[in-house]
Design a protein around this motif. Structure first.
Motif, short mmCIF file in Angstrom:
data_model
loop_
_atom_site.label_atom_id
_atom_site.label_comp_id
_atom_site.label_asym_id
_atom_site.label_seq_id
_atom_site.Cartn_x
_atom_site.Cartn_y
_atom_site.Cartn_z
N ALA A 99 0.83 -1.21 0.00
CA ALA A 99 0.00 0.00 0.00
C ALA A 99 0.86 1.26 0.00
CB ALA A 99 -0.92 -0.01 1.21
N THR A 100 1.98 1.22 0.73
CA THR A 100 2.88 2.38 0.76
C THR A 100 3.55 2.56 -0.60
OG1 THR A 100 3.28 2.00 3.12
CG2 THR A 100 4.83 3.42 1.96
N ALA A 101 3.98 1.45 -1.21
CA ALA A 101 4.64 1.53 -2.51
C ALA A 101 3.71 2.03 -3.60
CB ALA A 101 5.22 0.16 -2.88
N LYS A 102 2.41 1.78 -3.46
CA LYS A 102 1.44 2.24 -4.46
C LYS A 102 1.19 3.74 -4.35
CE LYS A 102 -2.30 -0.13 -4.96
NZ LYS A 102 -3.51 -0.91 -4.61
N GLY A 103 1.72 4.36 -3.30
CA GLY A 103 1.58 5.81 -3.18
C GLY A 103 0.41 6.27 -2.34
N LEU A 104 -0.24 5.36 -1.59
CA LEU A 104 -1.32 5.78 -0.70
C LEU A 104 -0.80 6.71 0.38
CD1 LEU A 104 -3.45 2.55 -0.14
CD2 LEU A 104 -3.99 4.50 -1.59
N ARG A 105 -1.63 7.66 0.76
CA ARG A 105 -1.23 8.58 1.82
C ARG A 105 -1.01 7.82 3.13
NH1 ARG A 105 -5.69 13.16 1.85
NH2 ARG A 105 -6.97 11.29 1.53
N ARG A 106 -0.09 8.30 3.91
CA ARG A 106 0.28 7.61 5.15
C ARG A 106 -0.92 7.46 6.08
NH1 ARG A 106 4.63 6.21 8.20
NH2 ARG A 106 4.47 6.46 10.46
N ARG A 107 -1.77 8.50 6.13
CA ARG A 107 -2.94 8.43 7.00
C ARG A 107 -3.87 7.29 6.60
NH1 ARG A 107 -6.20 13.89 7.76
NH2 ARG A 107 -4.15 14.42 8.63
N LEU A 108 -4.06 7.09 5.29
CA LEU A 108 -4.92 6.00 4.82
C LEU A 108 -4.28 4.65 5.10
CD1 LEU A 108 -6.21 7.39 1.39
CD2 LEU A 108 -7.45 7.21 3.56
N VAL A 109 -2.97 4.56 4.94
CA VAL A 109 -2.29 3.29 5.22
C VAL A 109 -2.43 2.92 6.69
CG1 VAL A 109 -0.05 2.15 5.27
CG2 VAL A 109 -0.65 3.60 3.33
N VAL A 110 -2.27 3.92 7.55
CA VAL A 110 -2.38 3.65 8.99
C VAL A 110 -3.80 3.25 9.36
CG1 VAL A 110 -2.23 4.71 11.27
CG2 VAL A 110 -0.44 5.15 9.58
N ARG A 111 -4.78 3.99 8.84
CA ARG A 111 -6.15 3.73 9.25
C ARG A 111 -6.71 2.44 8.65
NH1 ARG A 111 -8.36 8.08 7.44
NH2 ARG A 111 -9.52 7.26 5.68
N ARG A 112 -6.49 2.22 7.36
CA ARG A 112 -7.12 1.09 6.70
C ARG A 112 -6.34 -0.22 6.81
NH1 ARG A 112 -9.08 3.70 0.88
NH2 ARG A 112 -10.51 5.29 1.76
N HIS A 113 -5.03 -0.14 6.82
CA HIS A 113 -4.22 -1.36 6.73
C HIS A 113 -3.51 -1.72 8.02
CE1 HIS A 113 -4.82 -1.57 2.37
NE2 HIS A 113 -4.61 -0.27 2.34
N ILE A 114 -3.23 -0.74 8.87
CA ILE A 114 -2.52 -1.04 10.12
C ILE A 114 -3.49 -1.11 11.29
CG2 ILE A 114 -0.78 -0.23 11.76
CD1 ILE A 114 0.79 0.92 9.47
#
Length: 317
Positions: free
Chosen positions: A219-234
């Motif tokens: 998700a990070t490599a695809k360029g998603l914003r950090r906030r979205l990565v934290v909320r949706r994936h972590i």
């Protein structure tokens, strides 16, 4: 989802039946005659007539299977009989005291989750940083201090030194809402700090674990914003273990708030249990333990449902 829910409800009902059977059996296992022990409290001797009357009043003169059937039927109707000490309704006493204990636990849990989940998330995302070191050190310090010591320090600092809050006592919300909330702050904060230390550790560990998974890196490599990565994936995946721990701790707090209630003179269910044990009021003790066990099982049922909503794979296990 419906099949999963039915399995959990049936398992919870079976567990409650097992716990109820164990609690009922404890009275049978206790050495000696409970009626004779009660009448002999204080060093006096009871007459056979008095013992027989008390046994009949407690239903101990009936066959065991009759006593067991009556116990199950009355428990389902929340009818635990009358106290053998003051002849008061046990159900009424529990209904009066239980909301007071639940109040400090629920408010304390809200405070703990509001503080510990953001702090644990931040510490896990910045593991090894200044905030992580400072927060983990403070958490370790609070973990090592017993709750009654924290309560005593709160009374000394906030009540006696600063005079901001009452040192203890209880006033119902209906009679004086403002004073009730003032008296609630310190007990709830004491309970909440203990729970916050556990939630912080679990949140930090879960976030650290989720950071290393492939889907987070993708998700990070695809360029998603950090906030979205934290909320949706972590956070979504990290909250499962946290919710489980919170549920277990809430159940434990139901029976372990006695010191907090004692320090703040808060008339809750734990104080009633201690008093009943001291007075050998076996029906009251049995009723309180069964009530706490039922709440504990109910909380775990809710936790199972919430966990299945966060992670659908749980329904397949």
């Amino acid at each position: 989802m419906l099949a999963f829910l039915m399995r959990r409800v049936v398992a919870a009902a079976a567990m409650l039946l097992v716990v109820g059977t164990i609690i009922f059996s404890l009275l049978m296992i206790v050495p000696g005659d409970p009626a004779e022990l009660l009448l002999s409290t204080g060093g006096g001797s009871a007459t056979p007539e008095a013992i027989a009357n008390l046994r009949a009043e407690m239903g101990l003169d009936q066959p065991v299977w009759v006593q067991y059937a009556d116990f199950l039927r009355n428990s389902l109707a929340f009818d635990f009989g009358r106290s053998i000490v003051d002849d008061g309704s046990i159900s009424a006493a529990i209904a009066l005291r239980l909301p007071r204990t639940l109040e400090i636990i629920i408010v304390g849990a809200v405070l703990a989750l509001t503080l510990a989940i953001p702090a644990g998330t931040a510490a896990g995302l910045r593991a090894g940083g200044r905030f992580d070191i400072a927060a983990s050190g403070l958490n370790a310090l609070l973990t090592s201090v017993p709750g009654f010591v924290i309560g005593t320090l709160f009374i000394y600092f906030f009540a006696q030194t600063l005079g901001w809050l009452p040192a203890g006592g209880y006033v119902s919300f209906a009679s004086n809402p403002g004073q009730h909330l003032q008296m609630l702050v310190l007990p709830a904060l004491t309970v909440g700090l203990h729970l916050a230390t556990i939630v912080f550790r679990m949140t930090r560990a879960s976030v650290l674990e989720m950071r290393g998974h492939d889907w987070v890196r993708t998700a990070t490599a695809k360029g998603l914003r950090r906030r979205l990565v934290v909320r949706r994936h972590i956070l979504r995946n990290a909250m499962g273990p946290v919710i489980t721990v919170v549920g277990l701790q809430l159940g434990i707090l139901l029976g372990s708030t006695v010191l907090v209630e004692f320090v703040y003179n808060w008339p809750g269910l734990s104080g009633l249990l201690v008093t009943a044990v001291e007075q050998r009021d076996y029906p009251t003790v049995r009723a309180i333990i069964l009530t706490v066990a039922a709440l504990f099982i109910g909380i775990n049922l809710v936790i199972d449902i919430l966990s299945s909503l966060l992670d659908p794979r749980i329904r397949l296990k």
